[in-house]
Structure formats: structure tokens, C-alpha cells
Motif scaffolding. Structure first.
Motif, PDB file in Angstrom:
ATOM      1  N   MET A   1       0.841  -1.181   0.000  1.00  0.00           N
ATOM      2  CA  MET A   1       0.000   0.000   0.000  1.00  0.00           C
ATOM      3  C   MET A   1       0.885   1.242   0.000  1.00  0.00           C
ATOM      4  N   GLU A   2       0.533   2.198  -0.860  1.00  0.00           N
ATOM      5  CA  GLU A   2       1.303   3.424  -0.988  1.00  0.00           C
ATOM      6  C   GLU A   2       0.911   4.422   0.092  1.00  0.00           C
ATOM      7  N   GLU A   3       1.929   5.077   0.663  1.00  0.00           N
ATOM      8  CA  GLU A   3       1.667   6.081   1.687  1.00  0.00           C
ATOM      9  C   GLU A   3       1.757   7.460   1.046  1.00  0.00           C
ATOM     10  N   ASN A   4       0.774   8.295   1.284  1.00  0.00           N
ATOM     11  CA  ASN A   4       0.747   9.647   0.745  1.00  0.00           C
ATOM     12  C   ASN A   4       1.365  10.588   1.780  1.00  0.00           C
ATOM     13  N   ASN A   5       2.519  11.160   1.452  1.00  0.00           N
ATOM     14  CA  ASN A   5       3.225  12.031   2.384  1.00  0.00           C
ATOM     15  C   ASN A   5       2.805  13.499   2.279  1.00  0.00           C
ATOM     16  N   LEU A   6       1.908  13.837   1.373  1.00  0.00           N
ATOM     17  CA  LEU A   6       1.467  15.217   1.234  1.00  0.00           C
ATOM     18  C   LEU A   6       0.561  15.584   2.397  1.00  0.00           C
ATOM     19  N   LYS A   7       0.872  16.704   3.030  1.00  0.00           N
ATOM     20  CA  LYS A   7       0.055  17.159   4.150  1.00  0.00           C
ATOM     21  C   LYS A   7      -1.295  17.680   3.654  1.00  0.00           C
ATOM     22  N   ASN A   8      -1.248  18.453   2.573  1.00  0.00           N
ATOM     23  CA  ASN A   8      -2.454  19.039   2.000  1.00  0.00           C
ATOM     24  C   ASN A   8      -2.214  19.126   0.492  1.00  0.00           C
ATOM     25  N   LYS A   9      -2.874  18.264  -0.259  1.00  0.00           N
ATOM     26  CA  LYS A   9      -2.618  18.172  -1.695  1.00  0.00           C
ATOM     27  C   LYS A   9      -2.949  19.469  -2.420  1.00  0.00           C
ATOM     28  N   LYS A  10      -4.051  20.115  -2.060  1.00  0.00           N
ATOM     29  CA  LYS A  10      -4.449  21.366  -2.698  1.00  0.00           C
ATOM     30  C   LYS A  10      -3.393  22.443  -2.466  1.00  0.00           C
ATOM     31  N   ALA A  11      -2.931  22.589  -1.238  1.00  0.00           N
ATOM     32  CA  ALA A  11      -1.907  23.587  -0.923  1.00  0.00           C
ATOM     33  C   ALA A  11      -0.614  23.267  -1.667  1.00  0.00           C
ATOM     34  N   PHE A  12      -0.258  21.992  -1.730  1.00  0.00           N
ATOM     35  CA  PHE A  12       0.955  21.581  -2.434  1.00  0.00           C
ATOM     36  C   PHE A  12       0.899  21.996  -3.900  1.00  0.00           C
ATOM     37  N   ILE A  13      -0.227  21.729  -4.546  1.00  0.00           N
ATOM     38  CA  ILE A  13      -0.373  22.056  -5.973  1.00  0.00           C
ATOM     39  C   ILE A  13      -0.349  23.560  -6.188  1.00  0.00           C
ATOM     40  N   ILE A  14      -1.024  24.310  -5.331  1.00  0.00           N
ATOM     41  CA  ILE A  14      -1.042  25.768  -5.466  1.00  0.00           C
ATOM     42  C   ILE A  14       0.359  26.349  -5.278  1.00  0.00           C
ATOM     43  N   LEU A  15       1.060  25.897  -4.245  1.00  0.00           N
ATOM     44  CA  LEU A  15       2.410  26.405  -3.995  1.00  0.00           C
ATOM     45  C   LEU A  15       3.351  26.054  -5.140  1.00  0.00           C
ATOM     46  N   LEU A  16       3.309  24.819  -5.568  1.00  0.00           N
ATOM     47  CA  LEU A  16       4.209  24.387  -6.628  1.00  0.00           C
ATOM     48  C   LEU A  16       3.949  25.131  -7.937  1.00  0.00           C
ATOM     49  N   SER A  17       2.688  25.260  -8.315  1.00  0.00           N
ATOM     50  CA  SER A  17       2.370  25.924  -9.588  1.00  0.00           C
ATOM     51  C   SER A  17       2.694  27.421  -9.539  1.00  0.00           C
ATOM     52  N   SER A  18       2.396  28.088  -8.422  1.00  0.00           N
ATOM     53  CA  SER A  18       2.704  29.518  -8.343  1.00  0.00           C
ATOM     54  C   SER A  18       4.207  29.752  -8.367  1.00  0.00           C
ATOM     55  N   GLN A  19       4.954  28.886  -7.699  1.00  0.00           N
ATOM     56  CA  GLN A  19       6.400  29.075  -7.674  1.00  0.00           C
ATOM     57  C   GLN A  19       7.042  28.749  -9.012  1.00  0.00           C
ATOM     58  N   LEU A  20       6.494  27.789  -9.734  1.00  0.00           N
ATOM     59  CA  LEU A  20       6.989  27.522 -11.084  1.00  0.00           C
ATOM     60  C   LEU A  20       6.727  28.723 -11.998  1.00  0.00           C
ATOM     61  N   LEU A  21       5.566  29.351 -11.851  1.00  0.00           N
ATOM     62  CA  LEU A  21       5.256  30.541 -12.638  1.00  0.00           C
ATOM     63  C   LEU A  21       6.252  31.663 -12.336  1.00  0.00           C
ATOM     64  N   PHE A  22       6.505  31.914 -11.055  1.00  0.00           N
ATOM     65  CA  PHE A  22       7.424  32.989 -10.686  1.00  0.00           C
ATOM     66  C   PHE A  22       8.853  32.676 -11.110  1.00  0.00           C
ATOM     67  N   LEU A  23       9.223  31.396 -11.109  1.00  0.00           N
ATOM     68  CA  LEU A  23      10.547  31.021 -11.609  1.00  0.00           C
ATOM     69  C   LEU A  23      10.635  31.229 -13.121  1.00  0.00           C
ATOM     70  N   LEU A  24       9.556  30.926 -13.841  1.00  0.00           N
ATOM     71  CA  LEU A  24       9.537  31.176 -15.286  1.00  0.00           C
ATOM     72  C   LEU A  24       9.627  32.668 -15.599  1.00  0.00           C
ATOM     73  N   LEU A  25       9.070  33.480 -14.723  1.00  0.00           N
ATOM     74  CA  LEU A  25       9.130  34.930 -14.927  1.00  0.00           C
ATOM     75  C   LEU A  25      10.533  35.493 -14.705  1.00  0.00           C
ATOM     76  N   LEU A  26      11.442  34.665 -14.203  1.00  0.00           N
ATOM     77  CA  LEU A  26      12.839  35.098 -14.102  1.00  0.00           C
ATOM     78  C   LEU A  26      13.464  35.261 -15.487  1.00  0.00           C
ATOM     79  N   LEU A  27      12.966  34.528 -16.473  1.00  0.00           N
ATOM     80  CA  LEU A  27      13.511  34.653 -17.831  1.00  0.00           C
ATOM     81  C   LEU A  27      13.317  36.066 -18.390  1.00  0.00           C
TER      82      LEU A  27
END
Length: 108
Positions: free
Chosen positions: A1-27
Motif C-alpha cells: 500500500m502506498e503512503e501519501n506524504n502530502l500534508k495538504n494536496k491542494k496547498a501543495f499544488i497551489i504552492l508548486l504551480s505559483s512558484q513555477l510561474l514565478f521562476l519562469l518569470l525570471l527569464l
């Protein structure tokens, strides 16, 4: 059985996507930062407080992104999701004024 280590999946996705956007804006930031030295073309502008403030604010964007990433993931790890969202939005202090300026320039 797989263990899900994410504390909050929604927060994880929001944080990851926003930070990827801001990193792309470094270009485009590299171009913007390079062109910002043109603010000092006028004689005496190197002593103008407003020009210096704008210049150093532009140069600080990568620092803002780094602080945002670090603090938002610390808040996420401590299960403070609302604080993590606020910390993830730190780069908006740079993105929103530039977007408004470009929007104004395109519409006028």
C-alpha cells in the motif's frame, strides 16, 4: 500500500504551480533588469532617490522569489497553509505593478 506524504494536496499544488510561474518569470526579468540600467541615462539620475529605489526594487525580484519559496514551504511543513499562500504571493509585489504598467501602455 502506498503512503501519501502530502500534508495538504491542494496547498501543495497551489504552492508548486505559483512558484513555477514565478521562476519562469525570471527569464523575462533578465531582459527587464538589463534594460533598467537605462534609467540612469539622464545626467544626475544616479543620485535620484526614486530612480535608485525603482532600480534596486527591480534587481530584488530573484531575492523575493527565493524568500517566497523558502518561507512558503516552511509554513507548509508546519501546516500553516494560509500563511504558506501569503508567502507564496510575495513575488506579486513585482508582477502586479509591471502587469498594470504594461496594460496601461498597451491601452493608451
Amino acid at each position: 500500500m502506498e503512503e501519501n506524504n502530502l500534508k495538504n494536496k491542494k496547498a501543495f499544488i497551489i504552492l508548486l504551480s505559483s512558484q513555477l510561474l514565478f521562476l519562469l518569470l525570471l527569464l523575462p526579468w533578465f531582459l527587464f533588469a538589463g534594460l533598467s540600467v537605462m534609467m540612469f541615462d539622464t545626467p544626475g539620475s544616479e543620485r535620484d532617490v526614486t530612480t535608485l529605489t525603482i532600480f534596486f526594487t527591480i534587481l530584488a525580484y530573484p531575492l523575493g522569489v527565493a524568500v517566497s519559496i523558502l518561507t512558503s514551504w516552511i509554513a507548509y511543513a508546519r501546516s500553516r497553509y494560509k500563511a504558506a499562500y501569503w508567502c507564496a504571493g510575495i513575488p506579486l509585489f513585482w508582477v502586479i505593478p509591471i502587469a498594470l504598467f504594461w496594460g496601461y501602455a498597451l491601452l493608451s
